[in-house]
Design a protein around this motif. Structure first.
Motif, PDB file in Angstrom:
ATOM      1  N   ASN A  88       0.829  -1.207   0.000  1.00  0.00           N
ATOM      2  CA  ASN A  88       0.000   0.000   0.000  1.00  0.00           C
ATOM      3  C   ASN A  88       0.864   1.258   0.000  1.00  0.00           C
ATOM      4  O   ASN A  88       0.551   2.238  -0.692  1.00  0.00           O
ATOM      5  CB  ASN A  88      -0.926  -0.001   1.213  1.00  0.00           C
ATOM      6  N   ILE A  89       1.942   1.241   0.778  1.00  0.00           N
ATOM      7  CA  ILE A  89       2.851   2.395   0.807  1.00  0.00           C
ATOM      8  C   ILE A  89       3.535   2.543  -0.548  1.00  0.00           C
ATOM      9  O   ILE A  89       3.688   3.651  -1.079  1.00  0.00           O
ATOM     10  CB  ILE A  89       3.901   2.232   1.926  1.00  0.00           C
ATOM     11  N   ARG A  90       3.946   1.427  -1.098  1.00  0.00           N
ATOM     12  CA  ARG A  90       4.623   1.435  -2.400  1.00  0.00           C
ATOM     13  C   ARG A  90       3.703   1.957  -3.493  1.00  0.00           C
ATOM     14  O   ARG A  90       4.135   2.666  -4.410  1.00  0.00           O
ATOM     15  CB  ARG A  90       5.098   0.017  -2.719  1.00  0.00           C
ATOM     16  N   ARG A  91       2.438   1.640  -3.394  1.00  0.00           N
ATOM     17  CA  ARG A  91       1.478   2.012  -4.422  1.00  0.00           C
ATOM     18  C   ARG A  91       1.370   3.529  -4.574  1.00  0.00           C
ATOM     19  O   ARG A  91       1.179   4.041  -5.688  1.00  0.00           O
ATOM     20  CB  ARG A  91       0.107   1.420  -4.087  1.00  0.00           C
ATOM     21  N   VAL A  97      12.997   6.214  -4.662  1.00  0.00           N
ATOM     22  CA  VAL A  97      14.031   5.181  -4.633  1.00  0.00           C
ATOM     23  C   VAL A  97      13.777   4.307  -3.411  1.00  0.00           C
ATOM     24  O   VAL A  97      13.787   4.798  -2.277  1.00  0.00           O
ATOM     25  CB  VAL A  97      15.432   5.825  -4.565  1.00  0.00           C
ATOM     26  N   TRP A  98      13.545   3.016  -3.629  1.00  0.00           N
ATOM     27  CA  TRP A  98      13.134   2.102  -2.554  1.00  0.00           C
ATOM     28  C   TRP A  98      14.232   1.117  -2.182  1.00  0.00           C
ATOM     29  O   TRP A  98      14.951   0.603  -3.032  1.00  0.00           O
ATOM     30  CB  TRP A  98      11.911   1.294  -2.999  1.00  0.00           C
ATOM     31  N   CYS A  99      14.300   0.838  -0.866  1.00  0.00           N
ATOM     32  CA  CYS A  99      15.165  -0.222  -0.362  1.00  0.00           C
ATOM     33  C   CYS A  99      14.488  -0.874   0.829  1.00  0.00           C
ATOM     34  O   CYS A  99      14.192  -0.202   1.828  1.00  0.00           O
ATOM     35  CB  CYS A  99      16.531   0.339   0.045  1.00  0.00           C
ATOM     36  N   CYS A 100      14.194  -2.162   0.736  1.00  0.00           N
ATOM     37  CA  CYS A 100      13.650  -2.944   1.849  1.00  0.00           C
ATOM     38  C   CYS A 100      14.735  -3.910   2.311  1.00  0.00           C
ATOM     39  O   CYS A 100      15.254  -4.689   1.514  1.00  0.00           O
ATOM     40  CB  CYS A 100      12.421  -3.737   1.414  1.00  0.00           C
ATOM     41  N   ASP A 134       7.472  -9.238  -6.732  1.00  0.00           N
ATOM     42  CA  ASP A 134       7.173  -9.040  -8.154  1.00  0.00           C
ATOM     43  C   ASP A 134       6.166  -7.911  -8.352  1.00  0.00           C
ATOM     44  O   ASP A 134       6.324  -7.068  -9.250  1.00  0.00           O
ATOM     45  CB  ASP A 134       6.625 -10.331  -8.760  1.00  0.00           C
ATOM     46  N   LYS A 135       5.125  -7.894  -7.522  1.00  0.00           N
ATOM     47  CA  LYS A 135       4.081  -6.878  -7.650  1.00  0.00           C
ATOM     48  C   LYS A 135       4.637  -5.483  -7.435  1.00  0.00           C
ATOM     49  O   LYS A 135       4.205  -4.512  -8.083  1.00  0.00           O
ATOM     50  CB  LYS A 135       2.954  -7.163  -6.649  1.00  0.00           C
TER      51      LYS A 135
END
Length: 252
Positions: A88-91, A97-100, A134-135
């Protein structure tokens, strides 16, 4: 554990550290995120079950980043809640720029575990874990060092639970990123560090393929293109610009 400035400064090594802490549930799944104030300008954070997402600006590259520290419980239901919350946050933050990173307490394939019983019961977990990555278009950084990051005390079982998942935007900013698994010491988990080594070799050389020179009409093509380029500046500047244009035409 209670955290405050002096404790975090001692962990970091100076007083230029910023930090935010999530206590988790009943003292379990606690997460501490820290950053250097001269390198990362904090703007906000979101605490969720099993994760702590910090948003800010990487000051050198002036890009908006979201770094998510993960430490989720073993149960599939808790992981499903976390994956949905992060999705939801990603959406609504797709361009950042993302890093988990952290302890996902799950593997993405049978090759990431050894000596662990009950693999058949983890098929659903593996499927949902991969669907989450993947999503959200998150890819795992290439790994250097040990293959596994968690080891049972007697060494009879091991898994790759800790990792870095990043967005394509991250790879555009730091294309040489890799995750390095460190030797295991106090914990039953290995420390995993992400680094991006960039070697400055100076100006890129202009390259050709010898086979091109034997191709009929190649030299005529180069001469024709070269003489038609309209560039300004001194001799070196003109040479540089013409090589740049020629490179593009050769690719075409």
């Amino acid at each position: 554990m209670e955290f405050y400035d002096s404790r975090c400064f001692a962990l970091w090594g100076d007083n230029k550290a910023g930090w935010v802490h999530s206590e988790g549930e009943n003292g379990v799944e606690g997460v501490l995120s820290m950053w250097h104030k001269e390198a990362f300008e904090y703007s906000s954070h979101v605490k969720g079950r099993g994760f702590l997402a910090v948003t800010g600006v990487h000051t050198k590259l002036n890009c908006l980043c979201i770094v998510v520290d993960v430490y989720v419980a073993c149960s599939l239901s808790d992981k499903a809640v976390m994956w949905e919350a992060l999705s939801n946050i990603r959406r609504v933050n797709q361009n950042e720029v993302w890093c988990c990173c952290g302890d996902f307490n799950a593997v993405r394939s049978i090759e990431e575990m050894k000596g662990v019983r009950g693999f058949s019961s983890q098929k659903r977990e593996i499927k949902e874990y991969n669907e989450f990555s993947d999503k959200n278009v998150l890819v795992e950084l290439p790994i250097v060092g040990k293959k596994f990051t968690w080891y049972k005390s007697d060494g009879s079982a091991k898994s790759r639970l800790d990792k870095f998942l990043v967005s394509l935007e991250w790879l555009q900013m730091w294309p040489m990123s890799k995750q390095y698994v460190q030797p295991r010491e106090v914990s039953d988990h290995c420390v995993v560090v992400a680094k991006s080594w960039v070697k400055d070799w100076g100006p890129r050389p202009f390259k050709t393929i010898d086979a091109w020179l034997s191709k009929f009409g190649f030299m005529d093509l180069v001469k024709g293109k070269w003489n038609n380029y309209e560039v300004q500046g001194n001799r070196m500047s003109k040479l540089k610009d013409k090589l740049k244009f020629l490179k593009g035409d050769l690719k075409e």
